[in-house]
Design a protein around this motif. Structure first.
Motif, PDB file in Angstrom:
ATOM      1  N   CYS A   1     -12.342  -4.896  -0.693  1.00  0.00           N
ATOM      2  CA  CYS A   1     -11.252  -5.233   0.234  1.00  0.00           C
ATOM      3  C   CYS A   1     -10.114  -4.234   0.030  1.00  0.00           C
ATOM      4  CB  CYS A   1     -10.726  -6.645  -0.020  1.00  0.00           C
ATOM      5  SG  CYS A   1     -11.857  -7.913   0.533  1.00  0.00           S
ATOM      6  N   TYR A   2      -9.835  -3.970  -1.228  1.00  0.00           N
ATOM      7  CA  TYR A   2      -8.784  -3.005  -1.579  1.00  0.00           C
ATOM      8  C   TYR A   2      -9.112  -1.635  -0.982  1.00  0.00           C
ATOM      9  CZ  TYR A   2      -6.473   0.386  -4.618  1.00  0.00           C
ATOM     10  OH  TYR A   2      -5.773   1.458  -5.085  1.00  0.00           O
ATOM     11  N   ASN A   3     -10.384  -1.217  -1.146  1.00  0.00           N
ATOM     12  CA  ASN A   3     -10.807   0.088  -0.638  1.00  0.00           C
ATOM     13  C   ASN A   3     -10.593   0.188   0.878  1.00  0.00           C
ATOM     14  OD1 ASN A   3     -13.685   2.194  -1.460  1.00  0.00           O
ATOM     15  ND2 ASN A   3     -12.157   2.485   0.105  1.00  0.00           N
ATOM     16  N   LEU A   4     -10.984  -0.891   1.589  1.00  0.00           N
ATOM     17  CA  LEU A   4     -10.821  -0.883   3.047  1.00  0.00           C
ATOM     18  C   LEU A   4      -9.346  -0.836   3.441  1.00  0.00           C
ATOM     19  CD1 LEU A   4     -13.377  -3.438   4.513  1.00  0.00           C
ATOM     20  CD2 LEU A   4     -13.331  -0.977   4.822  1.00  0.00           C
ATOM     21  N   LEU A   5      -8.553  -1.621   2.728  1.00  0.00           N
ATOM     22  CA  LEU A   5      -7.124  -1.672   3.038  1.00  0.00           C
ATOM     23  C   LEU A   5      -6.488  -0.291   2.889  1.00  0.00           C
ATOM     24  CD1 LEU A   5      -4.611  -3.539   3.567  1.00  0.00           C
ATOM     25  CD2 LEU A   5      -4.286  -3.478   1.097  1.00  0.00           C
ATOM     26  N   ILE A   6      -6.758   0.353   1.770  1.00  0.00           N
ATOM     27  CA  ILE A   6      -6.153   1.655   1.501  1.00  0.00           C
ATOM     28  C   ILE A   6      -6.728   2.708   2.462  1.00  0.00           C
ATOM     29  CG2 ILE A   6      -5.900   3.493  -0.228  1.00  0.00           C
ATOM     30  CD1 ILE A   6      -4.388   0.869  -0.882  1.00  0.00           C
ATOM     31  N   GLY A   7      -8.072   2.684   2.597  1.00  0.00           N
ATOM     32  CA  GLY A   7      -8.733   3.664   3.476  1.00  0.00           C
ATOM     33  C   GLY A   7      -8.211   3.554   4.901  1.00  0.00           C
TER      34      GLY A   7
ATOM     35  N   THR B   1       0.850  -1.208   0.000  1.00  0.00           N
ATOM     36  CA  THR B   1       0.000   0.000   0.000  1.00  0.00           C
ATOM     37  C   THR B   1       0.880   1.251   0.000  1.00  0.00           C
ATOM     38  OG1 THR B   1      -0.259   0.211   2.388  1.00  0.00           O
ATOM     39  CG2 THR B   1      -1.857  -1.156   1.265  1.00  0.00           C
ATOM     40  N   ASP B   2       2.031   1.182   0.665  1.00  0.00           N
ATOM     41  CA  ASP B   2       2.944   2.338   0.638  1.00  0.00           C
ATOM     42  C   ASP B   2       3.397   2.613  -0.789  1.00  0.00           C
ATOM     43  OD1 ASP B   2       2.753   2.594   3.287  1.00  0.00           O
ATOM     44  OD2 ASP B   2       4.760   1.855   3.778  1.00  0.00           O
ATOM     45  N   ALA B   3       3.821   1.550  -1.475  1.00  0.00           N
ATOM     46  CA  ALA B   3       4.337   1.710  -2.841  1.00  0.00           C
ATOM     47  C   ALA B   3       3.211   2.175  -3.765  1.00  0.00           C
ATOM     48  CB  ALA B   3       4.917   0.396  -3.337  1.00  0.00           C
ATOM     49  N   ALA B   4       2.011   1.638  -3.562  1.00  0.00           N
ATOM     50  CA  ALA B   4       0.894   1.990  -4.435  1.00  0.00           C
ATOM     51  C   ALA B   4       0.551   3.462  -4.290  1.00  0.00           C
ATOM     52  CB  ALA B   4      -0.327   1.136  -4.109  1.00  0.00           C
ATOM     53  N   PHE B   5       0.588   3.950  -3.049  1.00  0.00           N
ATOM     54  CA  PHE B   5       0.121   5.318  -2.836  1.00  0.00           C
ATOM     55  C   PHE B   5       1.215   6.346  -2.752  1.00  0.00           C
ATOM     56  CE2 PHE B   5      -3.934   3.753  -3.030  1.00  0.00           C
ATOM     57  CZ  PHE B   5      -4.704   4.844  -3.344  1.00  0.00           C
ATOM     58  N   ALA B   6       2.444   5.904  -2.932  1.00  0.00           N
ATOM     59  CA  ALA B   6       3.496   6.893  -3.133  1.00  0.00           C
ATOM     60  C   ALA B   6       3.439   7.318  -4.590  1.00  0.00           C
ATOM     61  CB  ALA B   6       4.847   6.290  -2.810  1.00  0.00           C
ATOM     62  N   GLY B   7       2.531   6.721  -5.369  1.00  0.00           N
ATOM     63  CA  GLY B   7       2.497   6.835  -6.822  1.00  0.00           C
ATOM     64  C   GLY B   7       2.173   8.173  -7.441  1.00  0.00           C
ATOM     65  N   PRO B   8       1.067   8.261  -8.172  1.00  0.00           N
ATOM     66  CA  PRO B   8       0.844   9.387  -9.064  1.00  0.00           C
ATOM     67  C   PRO B   8       0.970  10.753  -8.413  1.00  0.00           C
ATOM     68  CG  PRO B   8      -0.944   7.774  -9.200  1.00  0.00           C
ATOM     69  CD  PRO B   8      -0.025   7.323  -8.126  1.00  0.00           C
ATOM     70  N   GLY B   9       0.540  10.849  -7.146  1.00  0.00           N
ATOM     71  CA  GLY B   9       0.571  12.162  -6.518  1.00  0.00           C
ATOM     72  C   GLY B   9       1.885  12.490  -5.852  1.00  0.00           C
ATOM     73  N   SER B  10       2.905  11.666  -5.966  1.00  0.00           N
ATOM     74  CA  SER B  10       4.154  11.924  -5.247  1.00  0.00           C
ATOM     75  C   SER B  10       5.327  11.833  -6.208  1.00  0.00           C
ATOM     76  CB  SER B  10       4.330  10.905  -4.128  1.00  0.00           C
ATOM     77  OG  SER B  10       4.771   9.700  -4.694  1.00  0.00           O
TER      78      SER B  10
ATOM     79  N   PHE C   1      -5.239 -10.177  -2.851  1.00  0.00           N
ATOM     80  CA  PHE C   1      -6.622 -10.412  -2.425  1.00  0.00           C
ATOM     81  C   PHE C   1      -7.286 -11.488  -3.288  1.00  0.00           C
ATOM     82  CE2 PHE C   1      -6.332  -6.402   0.001  1.00  0.00           C
ATOM     83  CZ  PHE C   1      -6.706  -6.947   1.220  1.00  0.00           C
ATOM     84  N   GLY C   2      -6.888 -11.576  -4.557  1.00  0.00           N
ATOM     85  CA  GLY C   2      -7.409 -12.646  -5.410  1.00  0.00           C
ATOM     86  C   GLY C   2      -7.100 -14.014  -4.790  1.00  0.00           C
ATOM     87  N   GLU C   3      -5.860 -14.163  -4.303  1.00  0.00           N
ATOM     88  CA  GLU C   3      -5.482 -15.439  -3.666  1.00  0.00           C
ATOM     89  C   GLU C   3      -6.259 -15.651  -2.377  1.00  0.00           C
ATOM     90  OE1 GLU C   3      -1.263 -15.013  -3.132  1.00  0.00           O
ATOM     91  OE2 GLU C   3      -0.929 -14.968  -5.308  1.00  0.00           O
ATOM     92  N   GLN C   4      -6.442 -14.562  -1.603  1.00  0.00           N
ATOM     93  CA  GLN C   4      -7.202 -14.689  -0.345  1.00  0.00           C
ATOM     94  C   GLN C   4      -8.650 -15.117  -0.625  1.00  0.00           C
ATOM     95  OE1 GLN C   4      -6.011 -14.117   2.932  1.00  0.00           O
ATOM     96  NE2 GLN C   4      -4.045 -14.164   1.886  1.00  0.00           N
ATOM     97  N   LEU C   5      -9.225 -14.543  -1.706  1.00  0.00           N
ATOM     98  CA  LEU C   5     -10.606 -14.902  -2.060  1.00  0.00           C
ATOM     99  C   LEU C   5     -10.680 -16.378  -2.451  1.00  0.00           C
ATOM    100  CD1 LEU C   5     -11.337 -11.851  -2.055  1.00  0.00           C
ATOM    101  CD2 LEU C   5     -12.504 -12.227  -4.209  1.00  0.00           C
ATOM    102  N   ALA C   6      -9.711 -16.805  -3.247  1.00  0.00           N
ATOM    103  CA  ALA C   6      -9.716 -18.206  -3.692  1.00  0.00           C
ATOM    104  C   ALA C   6      -9.635 -19.137  -2.479  1.00  0.00           C
ATOM    105  CB  ALA C   6      -8.549 -18.441  -4.645  1.00  0.00           C
TER     106      ALA C   6
ATOM    107  N   GLU D   1      -0.224  -5.944  -7.499  1.00  0.00           N
ATOM    108  CA  GLU D   1       0.121  -6.980  -6.508  1.00  0.00           C
ATOM    109  C   GLU D   1      -0.919  -7.052  -5.390  1.00  0.00           C
ATOM    110  OE1 GLU D   1       4.165  -7.650  -5.027  1.00  0.00           O
ATOM    111  OE2 GLU D   1       4.852  -6.492  -6.751  1.00  0.00           O
ATOM    112  N   ILE D   2      -1.476  -5.897  -5.018  1.00  0.00           N
ATOM    113  CA  ILE D   2      -2.517  -5.918  -3.971  1.00  0.00           C
ATOM    114  C   ILE D   2      -3.714  -6.732  -4.475  1.00  0.00           C
ATOM    115  CG2 ILE D   2      -4.190  -4.535  -2.672  1.00  0.00           C
ATOM    116  CD1 ILE D   2      -2.151  -2.246  -2.672  1.00  0.00           C
ATOM    117  N   PHE D   3      -4.103  -6.472  -5.734  1.00  0.00           N
ATOM    118  CA  PHE D   3      -5.250  -7.214  -6.283  1.00  0.00           C
ATOM    119  C   PHE D   3      -4.933  -8.703  -6.380  1.00  0.00           C
ATOM    120  CE2 PHE D   3      -6.672  -2.955  -7.688  1.00  0.00           C
ATOM    121  CZ  PHE D   3      -7.915  -2.989  -7.090  1.00  0.00           C
ATOM    122  N   CYS D   4      -3.700  -9.034  -6.779  1.00  0.00           N
ATOM    123  CA  CYS D   4      -3.326 -10.457  -6.852  1.00  0.00           C
ATOM    124  C   CYS D   4      -3.399 -11.082  -5.466  1.00  0.00           C
ATOM    125  CB  CYS D   4      -1.898 -10.628  -7.387  1.00  0.00           C
ATOM    126  SG  CYS D   4      -1.797 -10.264  -9.116  1.00  0.00           S
TER     127      CYS D   4
END
Ligand code: HEM
Length: 390
Positions: A223-229, A162-171, A189-194, A184-187
């Protein structure tokens, strides 16, 4: 000027700009740049509240961050809670809200206390600690992973993503690294869902999968939204509590003398730090905002961090005043999308502040604070502090 340029936000100069714009009830157009379609900006408390209010002709379906591109709307629009409108949004709030309700948050309190106790014990053993890197991020990450049912052993990995994801476009970090981290976050959670599809547990992911009207994709993006939020915001207010305590002699003593002062002190920390700097909406009809006619389909950014220092609403807006009342800050947003995790965030910050007061004598800065350089997240890249113990 492109108000999405992250370089504008790494120095105190932003406060003077926001002060002037908020006082003037200004509306400013930024040409395409950080946002491919350009965007309007509003700054005053009144204008930001109007953009986010229930009656306002705005949609969140294009996402809520600078980067709005009319040609490429948010792929999670209508599926992820923060990017959904109307009945679908209400339904998502109902489902996710169960995990962040008053009883759900109360049930998490012993976990939060245990984590805080552990972190303060570590601080006692370590001496000078950069709380922006080591304490601020750890508590919200532990808590949101507990809510999501992410195994403790994966916490550090998920937090790093999440740090790497959100250090992104705005930084200043590269867009490619940010995109890779998002993927990678989506992958993950994809594994967690499976895994939960094969063998359901009693965690949030399993509960979401059991909802008939949620697709797998919707479970994933929420799940992604909660994690980031949960991860990218609270950490800066936690660090901010150390900063505030170092600048406000008497804060810890006041909390020790009367824990009843904690809720107001927490609210003020959220206003003072304002980690969620902006939210974006797109107009669904023509309207006039701050005297400016705006057509349908145009993006408008509400600078919450500017509204939270609007001098017409907050006396001495730059000061941390733990007993500020009333404190109608917009740190958690406003209207239908008001932060669903606010209760949980308040609990984390309150437990931290109280434990700090109970255990530490005083807080001292051990180096200069370094602010984030982002148009999205306002907070600390570094905040070295030293606690003195009684
Ligand atoms: C929404 C800020 C903590 C989950 C929001 C919004 C803001 C915000 C400004 C509104 C977005 C918009 O209007 O488009 C904050 C701040 C926090 C915090 C400043 C900490 C101090 C948390 C936590 C969680 C969380 C701990 C969950 C673990 C959410 C969710 C939404 C949201 C799910 C979407 C609500 C909706 O769209 O209806 N937050 N947040 N937040 N937040 Fe938070």
């Amino acid at each position: 000027m492109d108000l999405g340029d992250p370089r504008l936000y790494g120095s105190p100069g932003r406060y003077a700009m926001w002060h002037d714009h908020a006082t003037d009830d200004a509306i400013v157009w930024s040409d395409p740049g950080s946002s491919p379609s350009g965007f309007w900006s509003v700054f005053s408390h009144r204008a930001c509240a109007a953009v986010l209010g229930r009656q306002a002709p705005f949609t969140s379906r294009y996402g809520m961050l600078i980067g709005f591109d009319a040609e490429h709307p948010d792929r999670a629009g209508g599926e992820m809670i923060v990017a959904a409108d109307g009945a679908r949004h209400t339904r998502l709030r109902e489902i996710l809200g169960r995990f962040l309700s008053r009883p759900a948050v109360a049930a998490l309190e012993p976990f939060v206390r245990k984590e805080v106790d552990h972190l303060l014990t570590e601080m006692r053993e370590t001496g000078v600690v950069d709380v922006a890197r080591h304490i601020g991020p750890l508590l919200p990450a532990a808590v949101v992973c507990e809510v999501l049912g992410v195994p403790a052993g994966d916490r550090e990995y998920v937090m790093g993503l999440t740090d790497a994801a959100f250090a992104g476009p705005g930084s200043e970090s590269t867009a490619a690294a940010s995109v890779r981290a998002h993927t990678e976050i989506f992958c993950y959670f994809g594994e967690q869902l499976a895994a939960r599809n094969r063998s359901p547990g009693d965690d949030l992911i399993s509960a979401l999968l059991a909802e008939d009207d949620l697709t797998q994709d919707e479970v994933l993006v929420n799940c992604y939204n909660l994690l980031i939020g949960g991860n990218q915001t609270t950490r800066h207010v936690i660090a901010g509590c150390f900063d505030a305590a170092s600048r406000t002699p008497g804060l810890l003593a006041a909390v020790r003398a009367d824990p009843g002062v904690v809720p107001a002190a927490v609210e003020e920390a959220i206003r003072w730090v304002s980690p969620g700097m902006h939210v974006l909406r797109v107009t669904t009809a023509e309207l006039t905002l701050c005297g400016q006619a705006i057509g349908a389909g145009e993006p408008v950014v509400a600078w919450l961090a500017a509204a939270n220092r609007d001098p017409r609403v907050f006396a001495q807006p730059a000061a941390y005043r733990p007993d500020r009342s009333p404190n109608r800050h917009l740190g958690f947003g406003h209207g239908p999308h008001v932060c669903l995790g606010a209760r949980l965030a308040r609990l984390e910050i309150a437990v931290l502040l109280q434990a700090l007061a109970e255990r530490a004598g005083s807080v001292h800065l051990a180096g200069d604070p370094l602010p984030t350089r982002s148009n999205l997240i306002q907070g600390y890249r570094s905040l070295p502090v030293e606690l003195r113990w009684p």
